[in-house]
Write an enzyme that holds these catalytic residues in place. Structure first.
Site, PDB file in Angstrom:
ATOM      1  N   LYS A 120      -2.355   1.783  -0.396  1.00 18.06           N
ATOM      2  CA  LYS A 120      -3.191   0.523   0.097  1.00 18.06           C
ATOM      3  C   LYS A 120      -4.942   1.426   0.461  1.00 18.06           C
ATOM      4  O   LYS A 120      -5.350   0.462   0.633  1.00 18.06           O
ATOM      5  CB  LYS A 120      -2.962  -0.502   0.975  1.00 18.06           C
ATOM      6  CG  LYS A 120      -1.141  -0.919   1.246  1.00 18.06           C
ATOM      7  CD  LYS A 120      -1.399  -2.281   1.094  1.00 18.06           C
ATOM      8  CE  LYS A 120      -0.557  -3.683   0.338  1.00 18.06           C
ATOM      9  NZ  LYS A 120       1.041  -3.203   0.888  1.00 18.06           N
TER      10      LYS A 120
HETATM   11  C1  LIG Z   1       1.884  -3.131  -0.830  1.00 16.93           C
HETATM   12  C2  LIG Z   1       2.913  -2.517  -0.381  1.00 16.93           C
HETATM   13  C3  LIG Z   1       3.832  -2.309  -1.567  1.00 16.93           C
HETATM   14  C4  LIG Z   1       3.807  -3.646  -2.663  1.00 16.93           C
HETATM   15  O1  LIG Z   1       2.995  -3.463  -3.319  1.00 16.93           O
HETATM   16  P1  LIG Z   1       2.104  -4.302  -4.744  1.00 16.93           P
HETATM   17  O2  LIG Z   1       0.549  -4.449  -4.918  1.00 16.93           O
HETATM   18  O3  LIG Z   1       2.193  -5.518  -3.638  1.00 16.93           O
HETATM   19  O4  LIG Z   1       2.573  -4.859  -5.007  1.00 16.93           O
HETATM   20  C5  LIG Z   1       5.128  -1.421  -2.058  1.00 16.93           C
HETATM   21  N1  LIG Z   1       4.953  -0.289  -0.592  1.00 16.93           N
HETATM   22  C6  LIG Z   1       4.437  -0.495   0.090  1.00 16.93           C
HETATM   23  C7  LIG Z   1       4.464   1.366   1.390  1.00 16.93           C
HETATM   24  C8  LIG Z   1       3.282  -1.011   0.275  1.00 16.93           C
HETATM   25  O5  LIG Z   1       2.570  -0.976   0.933  1.00 16.93           O
END
Ligand SMILES: *Cc1c(COP(=O)(O)O)cnc(C)c1O
Length: 482
Positions: A120
């Site tokens: 993120k």
């Molecule tokens: C947010 C997140 C996901 C999922 O990603 P999306 O964009 O919501 O599909 C998967 N793994 C981790 C560690 C995350 O923080």
């Protein structure tokens, strides 16, 4: 470049106009009027670019209303080796998203070397700089209000800390996060970051945020905004690393690859879909879910059946514990030939919620079901036992430790990829964030990046508060200068 709503009933807007907002006024999500196309000559030139230069090349096709020099400066400040050197000790931080090859044709794209050790950061760090830039231009301020059970909240705080014109009020459930997660968030001493630990569960915190956002007068007066995963700038920032990963795993632009993506809100894999629509030679996009398999169900059966929170399981890959995949609507818009009326019809069923078995829609008996294969998605799911097995196998065979979410992606990726396609598995977090499951799988502690050693011992700063909306409003108003 203008942006239109997936529900077809909102005026077209520019990149900067949608930057600070959320949903379109008709309830839809914004997408480019047309996907910008990348020519073969551009692909050849892009292959040699640094991450920051590649990010500029990609984003300048989306953010056409930001002057070139400004966008270049924002991107150069965001994607530095310094910001992305918090992860694995043996990673090449100058690559920003280094590719780790497990064996010929099987790779992990490291997206988790940023400040909060999860992918993120890749988009959120850009968002922080874009927000600061846009707010300064408008002589405006923004107070970001959110609720988090861990990952998103910390990524937002690390992206917004110290930024002019921005404050972050982040609610978290008191005592419900791991000591590492608490330390990550509460040790921030920046005066524009406000951590609020709610006496209650995550849902209570979420309800408080909704209550404040529904008070339109308060929201306007205190310039309340959010940073949720439907934000278009976040999605566009994620498009960049699909290009980067592709170039790193191939020798020429004649090759095709498969990407395996651990998915929750469909944000990450949506960026992959967009990269492919722009002309990146992606063969397969492989979607992995955990036990919460709403999206896997759709790609297997054509039925989209979002779940209520009562039917959402708590799993050992918690960032994928979703009941509704908020970005999925973007893909469906393309699937139905960009027919906003059709999306409205489908989502009138989704938004109705109602009885668990009745909510949602099916494309099984429509032409869209036959159109689906041309988008070339594959999907599968991974359970707690699969996760443990994958973590063990990677550790034993390659000496590589992966987190639970990445393990879900690798498991499904290896299962679903077409023979001959190089597989790039997106690493969405580092194992240090999910120590309990690593101990269960391997009987040892996860590697803790140097930068975060002893983080639990740092002084912490947070406000403990009852789950009381009046108190939250009073706290915000006391901390926003008039
Ligand atoms: C947010 C997140 C996901 C999922 O990603 P999306 O964009 O919501 O599909 C998967 N793994 C981790 C560690 C995350 O923080």
């Amino acid at each position: 470049m203008k942006y239109i709503s997936t529900r077809g009933n909102a005026p077209a807007k520019t990149f900067t106009e949608i930057l600070l907002g959320g949903l379109a006024p008709d309830g839809g999500l914004y997408l480019p009027e047309q996907y910008p196309q990348v020519t073969r000559a551009e692909l050849d030139a892009w292959r040699k670019l640094s991450y920051a230069d590649l990010a500029y090349a990609v984003l300048s096709k989306f953010a056409t209303d930001i002057p070139a020099a400004d966008l270049k400066a924002i991107v150069a400040k965001t994607y530095t080796a310094e910001v992305y050197s918090n992860g694995r000790a043996d990673s090449d931080a100058s690559q920003i998203t280094p590719l780790r090859t497990l064996e010929p044709g099987v790779h992990i794209l490291e997206l988790s070397n940023g400040p909060t050790l999860a992918f993120k950061d890749m988009a959120m760090q850009l968002l922080g700089n874009l927000f600061e830039y846009a707010l300064a231009k408008q002589h405006a301020e923004l107070n970001i209000l959110g609720a988090t059970s861990g990952d998103t909240g910390s990524a937002a705080e690390y992206a917004m800390r110290g930024k002019r014109g921005i404050r972050v009020f982040m609610l978290s459930p008191n005592g419900k996060m791991s000591s590492f997660q608490r330390a990550q968030m509460y040790s921030l001493q920046d005066p524009n970051i406000f951590n609020i630990a709610i006496t209650g569960m995550f849902d209570d915190a979420q309800d408080m945020v909704k209550a404040v956002s529904n008070d339109h007068a308060f929201k306007a007066k205190y310039k309340i905004g959010t940073v949720n995963s439907i934000n278009w700038a976040r999605v566009s920032a994620q498009v960049v690393y699909y290009f980067k990963g592709y170039f790193a795993a191939t020798q020429s632009n004649d090759e095709q690859v498969a990407f395996a993506v651990p998915s929750g809100n469909f944000g990450n894999i949506c960026a992959g879909h967009i990269a492919r629509m722009m002309g990146l030679p992606i063969g397969q996009l492989i979607l992995a879910t955990n036990e919460n398999d709403v999206l896997d169900e759709f790609f297997r059966t054509g039925v989209y059946r979002p779940r209520d929170t009562g039917h959402t399981y708590e799993t050992s890959s918690p960032s994928m514990d979703i009941s509704k995949a908020s970005n999925f609507e973007r893909f469906v818009f393309d699937l139905v030939g960009r027919d906003g009326a059709k999306v409205r019809e489908f989502w009138s069923k989704v938004d109705k919620g109602g009885a668990f078995d009745n909510a949602g829609f099916s494309i099984r008996d429509t032409d869209y079901w036959h159109a689906l294969p041309k988008f070339d998605f594959a999907s599968g799911k991974s359970t707690h036992q699969d996760r443990l097995k994958t973590i063990r196998e990677l550790w034993e065979e390659y000496g590589v430790m992966v987190d639970t979410h990445t393990a879900d992606g690798i498991k499904v990726g290896l299962e679903q990829r077409r023979p001959g396609l190089p597989l790039i598995c997106l690493e969405t977090a580092l194992p240090a964030k999910f120590a309990e499951t690593i101990r269960e799988a391997l009987g040892r502690e996860p590697e803790r990046p140097k930068a975060l050693e002893g983080i639990e011992k740092l002084p912490q700063r947070c406000e403990v508060m009852d789950a009381d909306v009046t108190k939250l409003k009073a706290y915000i108003s006391a901390n926003v200068p008039k």
